[in-house]
Write a protein that holds these residues in place. Sequence first.
Motif, PDB file in Angstrom:
ATOM      1  N   UNK A   1       0.692  -1.728   0.354  1.00  0.00           N
ATOM      2  CA  UNK A   1      -0.193   0.198  -0.040  1.00  0.00           C
ATOM      3  C   UNK A   1       0.751   1.487   0.116  1.00  0.00           C
ATOM      4  N   UNK A   2       2.097   1.181   0.679  1.00  0.00           N
ATOM      5  CA  UNK A   2       3.026   2.627   0.777  1.00  0.00           C
ATOM      6  C   UNK A   2       3.931   2.365  -0.305  1.00  0.00           C
ATOM      7  N   UNK A   3       3.593   2.033  -1.355  1.00  0.00           N
ATOM      8  CA  UNK A   3       4.273   1.979  -2.734  1.00  0.00           C
ATOM      9  C   UNK A   3       5.645   2.775  -3.076  1.00  0.00           C
ATOM     10  N   UNK A   4       5.091   3.802  -2.955  1.00  0.00           N
ATOM     11  CA  UNK A   4       6.683   5.072  -2.725  1.00  0.00           C
ATOM     12  C   UNK A   4       7.373   5.087  -1.740  1.00  0.00           C
ATOM     13  N   UNK A   5       8.664   5.518  -1.754  1.00  0.00           N
ATOM     14  CA  UNK A   5      10.027   5.171  -0.970  1.00  0.00           C
ATOM     15  C   UNK A   5       9.904   6.808  -1.084  1.00  0.00           C
ATOM     16  N   UNK A   6      10.138   7.530  -0.661  1.00  0.00           N
ATOM     17  CA  UNK A   6      10.619   9.350  -0.551  1.00  0.00           C
ATOM     18  C   UNK A   6      11.697   9.302   0.139  1.00  0.00           C
ATOM     19  N   UNK A   7      12.638   9.741  -0.016  1.00  0.00           N
ATOM     20  CA  UNK A   7      14.335  10.596   0.488  1.00  0.00           C
ATOM     21  C   UNK A   7      14.681  11.455   0.238  1.00  0.00           C
ATOM     22  N   UNK A   8      14.699  11.719   0.850  1.00  0.00           N
ATOM     23  CA  UNK A   8      14.906  13.527   1.668  1.00  0.00           C
ATOM     24  C   UNK A   8      16.621  13.467   2.420  1.00  0.00           C
ATOM     25  N   UNK A   9      17.251  14.427   1.151  1.00  0.00           N
ATOM     26  CA  UNK A   9      18.394  14.379   1.271  1.00  0.00           C
ATOM     27  C   UNK A   9      19.096  16.090   1.725  1.00  0.00           C
ATOM     28  N   UNK A  10      19.870  16.311   2.125  1.00  0.00           N
ATOM     29  CA  UNK A  10      19.991  18.216   3.082  1.00  0.00           C
ATOM     30  C   UNK A  10      21.077  17.963   3.835  1.00  0.00           C
ATOM     31  N   UNK A  11      22.313  19.199   3.537  1.00  0.00           N
ATOM     32  CA  UNK A  11      22.789  19.375   4.651  1.00  0.00           C
ATOM     33  C   UNK A  11      23.794  17.858   5.726  1.00  0.00           C
ATOM     34  N   UNK A  12      24.011  16.542   4.958  1.00  0.00           N
ATOM     35  CA  UNK A  12      24.899  14.946   5.477  1.00  0.00           C
ATOM     36  C   UNK A  12      23.846  14.970   6.588  1.00  0.00           C
ATOM     37  N   UNK A  13      21.878  15.285   6.228  1.00  0.00           N
ATOM     38  CA  UNK A  13      21.684  14.290   6.903  1.00  0.00           C
ATOM     39  C   UNK A  13      19.911  14.026   5.593  1.00  0.00           C
ATOM     40  N   UNK A  14      19.331  12.994   6.239  1.00  0.00           N
ATOM     41  CA  UNK A  14      18.482  12.220   5.242  1.00  0.00           C
ATOM     42  C   UNK A  14      17.463  12.004   6.261  1.00  0.00           C
ATOM     43  N   UNK A  15      16.152  11.408   5.645  1.00  0.00           N
ATOM     44  CA  UNK A  15      15.175  11.236   6.259  1.00  0.00           C
ATOM     45  C   UNK A  15      14.465  10.536   4.438  1.00  0.00           C
ATOM     46  N   UNK A  16      13.736   9.121   5.716  1.00  0.00           N
ATOM     47  CA  UNK A  16      13.144   8.266   4.703  1.00  0.00           C
ATOM     48  C   UNK A  16      11.915   8.470   5.105  1.00  0.00           C
ATOM     49  N   UNK A  17      10.871   8.439   4.056  1.00  0.00           N
ATOM     50  CA  UNK A  17       8.938   8.130   4.140  1.00  0.00           C
ATOM     51  C   UNK A  17       8.391   7.263   3.128  1.00  0.00           C
ATOM     52  N   UNK A  18       7.483   6.727   3.393  1.00  0.00           N
ATOM     53  CA  UNK A  18       6.687   5.710   2.599  1.00  0.00           C
ATOM     54  C   UNK A  18       5.600   6.138   2.932  1.00  0.00           C
TER      55      UNK A  18
END
Length: 89
Positions: free
Chosen positions: A16-33
């Motif tokens: 159902x959460x078919x998309x993975x969104x990766x946010x990268x910036x300033x040496x940090x990252x976050x992953x959201x589904x």
Amino acid sequence: MSKPRVRVFDNGGTTLDRYTVILEGGGQWEVRTASHHANEPAGVWQHMAGGDGLIPRRYREGTPVALDAAPDGLRRAIAAYLAEEGDGD
């Protein structure tokens, strides 16, 4: 996080959460589904992981999707999240 680079991956509808969104910036990252209608009350938009340094490869599964080709509901959820976090335009 400074203004992030946004990458989207699609697992083809395996979940159902078919998309993975990766946010990268300033040496940090976050992953959201997310689902295709992530901006709606019944949609999926959840934090999965985050950290500093390199992003583990396991979060880059699926087919890369250009942000402008992602579903409208997903783009709206990303834009709202970035605005909320102060990282949007």
